[in-house]
Structures are given as C-alpha cells and as structure tokens.
Design a protein around this motif. Sequence first.
Motif, mmCIF file in Angstrom:
data_model
loop_
_atom_site.group_PDB
_atom_site.id
_atom_site.type_symbol
_atom_site.label_atom_id
_atom_site.label_comp_id
_atom_site.label_asym_id
_atom_site.label_seq_id
_atom_site.Cartn_x
_atom_site.Cartn_y
_atom_site.Cartn_z
ATOM 1 N N ILE A 62 0.855 -1.194 0.000
ATOM 2 C CA ILE A 62 0.000 0.000 0.000
ATOM 3 C C ILE A 62 0.887 1.240 0.000
ATOM 4 O O ILE A 62 1.740 1.389 0.884
ATOM 5 C CB ILE A 62 -0.926 0.010 1.226
ATOM 6 N N PRO A 63 0.741 2.170 -0.962
ATOM 7 C CA PRO A 63 1.581 3.368 -0.989
ATOM 8 C C PRO A 63 1.161 4.367 0.094
ATOM 9 O O PRO A 63 -0.012 4.440 0.486
ATOM 10 C CB PRO A 63 1.359 3.942 -2.390
ATOM 11 N N THR A 64 2.117 5.095 0.571
ATOM 12 C CA THR A 64 1.856 6.167 1.545
ATOM 13 C C THR A 64 1.563 7.457 0.782
ATOM 14 O O THR A 64 2.330 7.849 -0.109
ATOM 15 C CB THR A 64 3.063 6.366 2.465
ATOM 16 N N ARG A 65 0.483 8.123 1.153
ATOM 17 C CA ARG A 65 0.110 9.370 0.486
ATOM 18 C C ARG A 65 0.626 10.545 1.307
ATOM 19 O O ARG A 65 0.291 10.682 2.493
ATOM 20 C CB ARG A 65 -1.404 9.458 0.315
ATOM 21 N N ILE A 66 1.427 11.363 0.655
ATOM 22 C CA ILE A 66 1.989 12.557 1.286
ATOM 23 C C ILE A 66 1.325 13.779 0.662
ATOM 24 O O ILE A 66 1.381 13.974 -0.559
ATOM 25 C CB ILE A 66 3.516 12.630 1.100
ATOM 26 N N SER A 94 2.092 16.397 5.253
ATOM 27 C CA SER A 94 1.158 15.695 6.139
ATOM 28 C C SER A 94 0.896 14.302 5.587
ATOM 29 O O SER A 94 0.844 14.099 4.375
ATOM 30 C CB SER A 94 -0.156 16.478 6.269
ATOM 31 N N TRP A 95 0.731 13.347 6.491
ATOM 32 C CA TRP A 95 0.459 11.956 6.128
ATOM 33 C C TRP A 95 -0.169 11.248 7.337
ATOM 34 O O TRP A 95 -0.220 11.797 8.452
ATOM 35 C CB TRP A 95 1.731 11.245 5.678
ATOM 36 N N PRO A 123 9.150 11.663 5.299
ATOM 37 C CA PRO A 123 9.263 11.364 3.857
ATOM 38 C C PRO A 123 10.448 12.105 3.242
ATOM 39 O O PRO A 123 10.794 13.217 3.648
ATOM 40 C CB PRO A 123 7.933 11.855 3.292
ATOM 41 N N ASP A 124 11.065 11.477 2.255
ATOM 42 C CA ASP A 124 12.243 12.055 1.598
ATOM 43 C C ASP A 124 11.793 12.945 0.426
ATOM 44 O O ASP A 124 12.095 12.673 -0.730
ATOM 45 C CB ASP A 124 13.185 10.956 1.119
ATOM 46 N N ILE A 125 11.107 14.019 0.742
ATOM 47 C CA ILE A 125 10.630 14.948 -0.279
ATOM 48 C C ILE A 125 11.707 16.006 -0.510
ATOM 49 O O ILE A 125 12.236 16.595 0.438
ATOM 50 C CB ILE A 125 9.308 15.608 0.148
ATOM 51 N N PHE A 126 12.034 16.225 -1.773
ATOM 52 C CA PHE A 126 13.041 17.233 -2.108
ATOM 53 C C PHE A 126 12.560 18.019 -3.324
ATOM 54 O O PHE A 126 11.597 17.649 -4.004
ATOM 55 C CB PHE A 126 14.396 16.587 -2.384
ATOM 56 N N ILE A 127 13.225 19.146 -3.597
ATOM 57 C CA ILE A 127 12.917 19.995 -4.753
ATOM 58 C C ILE A 127 13.908 19.664 -5.858
ATOM 59 O O ILE A 127 15.126 19.784 -5.671
ATOM 60 C CB ILE A 127 12.977 21.481 -4.369
ATOM 61 N N VAL A 128 13.390 19.248 -6.990
ATOM 62 C CA VAL A 128 14.247 18.776 -8.085
ATOM 63 C C VAL A 128 15.185 19.878 -8.572
ATOM 64 O O VAL A 128 16.351 19.621 -8.887
ATOM 65 C CB VAL A 128 13.367 18.253 -9.243
ATOM 66 N N GLU A 129 14.705 21.115 -8.650
ATOM 67 C CA GLU A 129 15.525 22.212 -9.192
ATOM 68 C C GLU A 129 16.513 22.779 -8.181
ATOM 69 O O GLU A 129 17.279 23.698 -8.513
ATOM 70 C CB GLU A 129 14.618 23.355 -9.670
ATOM 71 N N SER A 130 16.512 22.271 -6.962
ATOM 72 C CA SER A 130 17.365 22.825 -5.922
ATOM 73 C C SER A 130 18.840 22.634 -6.244
ATOM 74 O O SER A 130 19.257 21.571 -6.696
ATOM 75 C CB SER A 130 17.042 22.191 -4.569
ATOM 76 N N PHE A 183 13.124 10.914 -4.003
ATOM 77 C CA PHE A 183 14.261 10.309 -4.705
ATOM 78 C C PHE A 183 14.456 8.838 -4.327
ATOM 79 O O PHE A 183 15.378 8.195 -4.811
ATOM 80 C CB PHE A 183 15.553 11.076 -4.425
ATOM 81 N N LEU A 184 13.596 8.316 -3.456
ATOM 82 C CA LEU A 184 13.745 6.936 -3.002
ATOM 83 C C LEU A 184 12.533 6.068 -3.330
ATOM 84 O O LEU A 184 12.670 4.952 -3.841
ATOM 85 C CB LEU A 184 14.003 6.910 -1.489
ATOM 86 N N TYR A 185 11.353 6.584 -3.096
ATOM 87 C CA TYR A 185 10.134 5.786 -3.230
ATOM 88 C C TYR A 185 9.482 6.042 -4.585
ATOM 89 O O TYR A 185 9.218 7.190 -4.961
ATOM 90 C CB TYR A 185 9.138 6.125 -2.119
#
Length: 447
Positions: A62-66, A94-95, A123-130, A183-185
């Motif tokens: 089951i995927p985690t929704r962020i 939030s999750w 969660p490993d959320i990042f900004i792609v353009e960073s 970048f991981l999930y």
Amino acid sequence: MEGWWSTTGGFFLCLSASLVLQGRANTFTINCSGFDQQGVDPTVFQSVFNKKDFRPVTNFSIPTRINISFTLSAILEVDAQLQLLTSFLWLKLSWNHPFISWDPEECGDIKKLAITAENLWLPDIFIVESMDVDQTPDGLSAYVSNDGHVVYNKPMRVTSICNLDIFYFPFDQQNCTLTFSSFLYTEERMLLGMDKEVWEIMDDSRDRGRTKGEWELLGINKATPKMSVGTSLFDQIMFYVAIRRRPTLYVINLLVPSSFLVAIDALSFYLPAENENRAPFKMTLLLGYNVFLLNISDLLPATGTSLFSVYFALCLSLMVLSLLETIFITYLLHLATTQPPPMPRWLHSLLLRHASPRTCCPAVPQKENTSLGLISTHLSGLKEPGKLGGKELGPKEAELNGGTGLTRAQLADLWVQFGHMMDNLLFRIYLLFLATSVTTILVLWNT
C-alpha cells in the motif's frame, strides 16, 4: 475421509488464525496511562519511535500518500548570470501514521501532541531544481493527532535553477518551477497530493510575504507529471511560480537620465551651425553619457541582451552621429567661407528650386557677417548665371566659378546656404530615427 477432514480442518484453522492475527496487527491503540498533568510518558510511544527507520504501513504494497503545500514568504534574490532563484519557503507535509492512535476521552482530552521530528519517520521529499544542500534547522517538531495524522512544517531557503529571460528588462516577468518529488520511493510506494488548493497557497503567500523588494509574486499554478528514471516512475508535483520585477528603481535611475541627455543632444541642433561652441557642447554631452553608462553598470544584467542595453547603445550611437554631423557641417561652412569650391550646375539648380526665405532650424542669419566679409541674400533674388549687376562676366571669371557665372561672394553664400540645408535635413533624419527607435522599444516593452 479422515485425511480429508484433517486437511480441511487445518486449512480453516490457519485461515482463522491469520484473520485473528491480522485484526490484532491492525489495532495500534496507545495505552494512555502515562498521560497525566505532568506530561506524556515517552515510553508509550517507544514502540513507534523504534520503527522510525521504516515506512509506517501495515502492508508494504500500500503506498503512503503525502500531502504537500507551501507558503512562499520571500523572494530573496534572482541571479540572471547564474540563472538562479533564491526564495524562502515554509513547507508543510502531512500523512497518516497507522501505528499512532489513542482515545482522547481516556487521555485527558488530549487530541494533538508535538513530537520531535527526529523520533518519527519523515518522507524524503526534495525539490528537483534545488542547487543547494537542505539547511533545515535541527530540533523541529511534528504535530501528531489522536487519529494518527502527522503534520510536519519546516522552513527552507531554496536556491533553484530558473530559466531567466532578461530581454524585456526591467519590465520582465519570469516563470520558475518548484518540483517536489521523492528520490527513493516510486509511485508504488509513495503518492503525492495537495494539502491545499493552489489558490489558497497563492493567497497565503501574498498575505504572509515579508519583503517588498525588487520582485512581486504574480501567480502559482501546478501540474502533476510523472518522472521516469529508467524503468521506475516517481510521482511529483510541479509548481509554476510567476514573478514580475518592479521597474520603478530602473526607470528613475536609468531611463529618465538617459532620456534627458538624448533630449538635450537633440535640442543642441538649435544652436547656430556657425557657433564654435556647438561641437564642444556635443562632445561634453557624449563624455557625460559615457560616465553615466559606467556608473550604472552594476544595475544592468551581467549577461544576456536586454532592451535596456539596446536602448543605451542606440542613444550612444545617436549622440556619436550627432557629433559627426556637427563636424561635417562645421567643415562645410568653413570651406565655404575660406575657399569655396566650384558648384555643380545640378546643385545650383537644386538650390534655386528649393531655397526659401523661411528656413527651419537652424536659421541663416540675414545680416552682414563682418567676420567673413559676406552679405547673405535669398537665393530667389540671385541673378541669372553669367550676369552680375546687369553686366556679363568674362570667360575667365565664369570658368573659375564652375561655369555658373557667379562671383566668389555669391558662390560662398550658396555653399553656406547648402550647409544650412544639409544641417536641417540631417536634423530631421535624426529626429525621425530617434522617434522610430524609441517607439519600437516602447512597443516591445508593452508586449
């Protein structure tokens, strides 16, 4: 028969045990015995803290929704040379955490707790353009609700790549992107959603904006494309941030002084062409304009070509051409008064046809010029070629004056009139070219 019953009985026994165990595994109610007036006993969350290294799910399929939202608090810097946008964000994630839940009635009516983020899975959320390392401060906390809803807020100074177009500087608008992804999930393990609507993010960013600097926020839009890396697909949310430069500083410090200098240069054509101060005056203006360009170099974009640069180059070119025109007219008048060359018949006829007593700027003085020893007369009152005062000129005098039969004084006067006509014509061409160029640049700026 006994084998059949044994096999069937074993199957139902295993099925019943699995259902019972699954029901127990999905029950994660926290014992609230430690919730008292002195605080919360951390040992009741210890089992949750021990699992912070793993994605909190009861079934890994089951995927985690962020859910993501942010507030753009400030636009700190836009570097046109490096094509970078530096901004300050308040990021909200939030999750749902399935291993956290408690009954508020049994826990002192506590419905929300603040827990140090280091003890929870994040969660490993990042900004792609960073283009910079995440400098999130340590010791941040996350709010956890009694139903397992986790809200994590963190401030971020983001330096991101932005494709800047400075052609319309300083009336330019830029569109930059902020793409949030993992970048991981992959999308089978993590899905991204919106915690707020885009218009709410836009309104919050405008209301909470702390800076009123060079840039203002115009709008925010979003898209949800998938990011493909090899055979894997990653879910992402792309925000389009539209910003506009405030041009007041550049108009006052760059456009207005430059326009004044060009206007003064155009008005200098009204100085008499015989005036010795006309050329030095234009040279002084040209020198002052070069000093002006050197002083404003820090305000202009370091790279690229903008309409402002084109405008300044155009103004400088016009001032140089104006000075060259003055040098040409001064030389022509000097030649006419010292050693007038023979005048071609076609030029003499052209002067007789188009000369008029009413001349535009600069005007020809209609009085005796004692320094030159000449008396200016209207071309319409000249005698026919080969005659002077009712007398015909000799062949030698006519040959010396180009076969027109004019005296030296009349020939000099014709060349002086020709010089003033050329000065008037070049002045009109100058004004026409200046008006056309400025109008074209203004139209491009408005588009």
